[in-house]
Design an enzyme around this catalytic site. Structure first.
Site, mmCIF file in Angstrom:
data_model
loop_
_atom_site.group_PDB
_atom_site.id
_atom_site.type_symbol
_atom_site.label_atom_id
_atom_site.label_comp_id
_atom_site.label_asym_id
_atom_site.label_seq_id
_atom_site.Cartn_x
_atom_site.Cartn_y
_atom_site.Cartn_z
ATOM 1 N N TYR A 188 0.823 -1.207 0.000
ATOM 2 C CA TYR A 188 0.000 0.000 0.000
ATOM 3 C C TYR A 188 0.867 1.272 0.000
ATOM 4 C CZ TYR A 188 -4.110 2.871 0.345
ATOM 5 O OH TYR A 188 -5.085 3.805 0.069
ATOM 6 N N LYS A 192 1.398 3.790 -3.248
ATOM 7 C CA LYS A 192 0.916 5.176 -3.092
ATOM 8 C C LYS A 192 2.071 6.171 -3.227
ATOM 9 C CE LYS A 192 -3.280 4.140 -3.077
ATOM 10 N NZ LYS A 192 -4.097 4.545 -4.227
HETATM 11 N N1 LIG Z 1 -10.889 5.218 1.685
HETATM 12 C C1 LIG Z 1 -9.767 5.609 2.310
HETATM 13 O O1 LIG Z 1 -9.693 5.613 3.558
HETATM 14 C C2 LIG Z 1 -8.586 6.061 1.502
HETATM 15 C C3 LIG Z 1 -7.532 6.708 2.164
HETATM 16 C C4 LIG Z 1 -6.429 7.099 1.419
HETATM 17 C C5 LIG Z 1 -6.383 6.880 0.066
HETATM 18 N N2 LIG Z 1 -7.426 6.258 -0.547
HETATM 19 C C6 LIG Z 1 -7.319 6.014 -1.997
HETATM 20 O O2 LIG Z 1 -8.406 6.669 -2.645
HETATM 21 C C7 LIG Z 1 -8.838 5.895 -3.758
HETATM 22 C C8 LIG Z 1 -10.313 5.591 -3.641
HETATM 23 O O3 LIG Z 1 -10.563 4.921 -2.426
HETATM 24 P P1 LIG Z 1 -11.956 4.229 -2.118
HETATM 25 O O4 LIG Z 1 -12.172 4.365 -0.663
HETATM 26 O O5 LIG Z 1 -12.998 4.706 -3.074
HETATM 27 O O6 LIG Z 1 -11.590 2.699 -2.422
HETATM 28 P P2 LIG Z 1 -12.623 1.466 -2.586
HETATM 29 O O7 LIG Z 1 -11.871 0.241 -2.157
HETATM 30 O O8 LIG Z 1 -13.920 1.782 -1.916
HETATM 31 O O9 LIG Z 1 -12.869 1.444 -4.152
HETATM 32 C C9 LIG Z 1 -11.915 1.003 -5.066
HETATM 33 C C10 LIG Z 1 -12.648 0.672 -6.339
HETATM 34 O O10 LIG Z 1 -11.677 0.214 -7.287
HETATM 35 C C11 LIG Z 1 -12.267 -0.845 -7.999
HETATM 36 N N3 LIG Z 1 -11.218 -1.705 -8.571
HETATM 37 C C12 LIG Z 1 -10.425 -2.594 -7.937
HETATM 38 N N4 LIG Z 1 -9.627 -3.220 -8.810
HETATM 39 C C13 LIG Z 1 -9.913 -2.700 -10.038
HETATM 40 C C14 LIG Z 1 -9.434 -2.956 -11.345
HETATM 41 N N5 LIG Z 1 -8.477 -3.865 -11.567
HETATM 42 N N6 LIG Z 1 -9.959 -2.251 -12.376
HETATM 43 C C15 LIG Z 1 -10.922 -1.326 -12.152
HETATM 44 N N7 LIG Z 1 -11.435 -1.065 -10.930
HETATM 45 C C16 LIG Z 1 -10.930 -1.740 -9.890
HETATM 46 C C17 LIG Z 1 -13.123 -1.595 -6.987
HETATM 47 O O11 LIG Z 1 -14.126 -2.379 -7.624
HETATM 48 C C18 LIG Z 1 -13.680 -0.440 -6.161
HETATM 49 O O12 LIG Z 1 -14.942 -0.023 -6.645
HETATM 50 C C19 LIG Z 1 -7.955 4.657 -3.772
HETATM 51 O O13 LIG Z 1 -6.894 4.867 -4.663
HETATM 52 C C20 LIG Z 1 -7.455 4.553 -2.350
HETATM 53 O O14 LIG Z 1 -6.214 3.871 -2.260
HETATM 54 C C21 LIG Z 1 -8.519 5.852 0.125
#
Ligand SMILES: NC(=O)c1ccc[n+]([C@@H]2O[C@H](COP(=O)([O-])OP(=O)(O)OC[C@H]3O[C@@H](n4cnc5c(N)ncnc54)[C@H](O)[C@@H]3O)[C@@H](O)[C@H]2O)c1
Length: 277
Positions: A188, A192
């Site tokens: 992760y 990132k």
């Molecule tokens: N939610 C948090 O706490 C948080 C914190 C920091 C950073 N982020 C980053 O923000 C972004 C969005 O986070 P989120 O909470 O919406 O994540 P999430 O896990 O809710 O959603 C991720 C989405 O990506 C899709 N996905 C996975 N593999 C895929 C693939 N191969 N092709 C296409 N789609 C695919 C999944 O189906 C899902 O809908 C991510 O990059 C995450 O790393 C999130």
């Protein structure tokens, strides 16, 4: 060069006539991004591996007077990414904004691989899979969108990083008394941090091409975490709480719109002050 103001304030954030592709657009933050871009009058392509959830987000936007389509994409697959861009051009004839939000994040889901993410035993196949979604996926989407943006004469790319792109996980957060030690896996923060490298690389690469490339680094977003985690996490933030899922929308709309016309290669940290301590 003229120093007159070109826009009134609301126009700065207006995305009328622009088309946005959001990968991972069915996710917790991804869906928020789609709704926010639609509210600013962009037309939206919700692209996700989870086709049904992407369709649900599109239906919601269309029901509320916006314009959206959904499609299944696997961001790790070059052909699937090419098809996503083709479908976007077929539907809307433009691609102005790419949001790379698709990612794997174990979020301490016990079903994720059924193990505790001990570094020394971390399975190679899971490591490779995560790198291909989180890093190669963004690389492929930027390549495909970049081609269209170059031909169009401009565009905006927004890549989702994380506080773990700039700081290491404090693994004490993930330990539960009486349970086997659990860890945030290495992939992760590695992916990132890589996203930030891709962001500055592309911002510089597209010099003079009117393509801006920026990143957002969210802190942890509350999503039903247990009370002990919320308390321990919140104590590490200046704001004293986890993020709400709509806390990133301001940064997103800033970077997607002309409000950030002079911003490229930046990383907007939206973490409630987590990283200042
Ligand atoms: N939610 C948090 O706490 C948080 C914190 C920091 C950073 N982020 C980053 O923000 C972004 C969005 O986070 P989120 O909470 O919406 O994540 P999430 O896990 O809710 O959603 C991720 C989405 O990506 C899709 N996905 C996975 N593999 C895929 C693939 N191969 N092709 C296409 N789609 C695919 C999944 O189906 C899902 O809908 C991510 O990059 C995450 O790393 C999130």
């Amino acid at each position: 060069m003229s120093d007159t103001h070109k826009h009134k304030l609301p126009q700065l954030f207006d995305l009328t006539d622009r088309v946005a592709v959001v990968t991972g657009g069915a996710g917790l933050l991804g869906a928020e991004f789609c709704h926010t871009l639609a509210e600013a009058c962009a037309r939206i392509v919700i692209a996700d591996l989870d086709e049904a959830s992407a369709a649900h987000v599109a239906d919601d936007i269309n029901r509320h007077g916006g314009s959206a389509i959904s499609l299944r994409v696997d961001v790790t697959d070059r052909q699937s990414v090419a098809a996503m861009v083709e479908a976007t051009m077929k539907a809307y004839d433009r691609l102005d904004i790419l949001v790379n939000s698709a990612a794997l994040d174990p979020k301490f889901d016990p079903q994720h691989g059924g193990h505790t993410n001990v570094f020394e035993d971390y399975p190679l196949d899971l490591w490779n899979r995560a790198l291909s979604v989180n890093l190669t996926g963004a690389f492929l989407c930027c390549q495909a969108a970049g081609r269209v943006m170059l031909a169009q004469g401009g565009g905006v790319m927004i890549n989702m990083s994380s506080i773990y792109g700039i700081t290491a996980p404090d693994q004490r957060l993930y330990q539960k008394p009486g349970e086997e030690p659990a860890y945030k896996p290495a992939y992760y923060p590695v992916t990132k941090t890589g996203i930030l490298g891709l962001t500055t690389y592309l911002a510089a690469y597209y010099a003079g091409k009117n393509i801006r490339v920026n990143a957002i680094s969210p802190g942890g977003v509350f999503n039903g975490h247990d009370e002990a985690f919320v308390k321990a996490y919140s104590a590490k933030t200046v704001m004293g709480r986890m993020a709400y899922k709509d806390d990133m929308n301001g940064a997103l709309i800033f970077l997607a719109s002309d409000a950030s016309a002079y911003v490229t290669g930046a990383n907007i940290i939206v973490d409630g002050g987590w990283s200042v301590w």
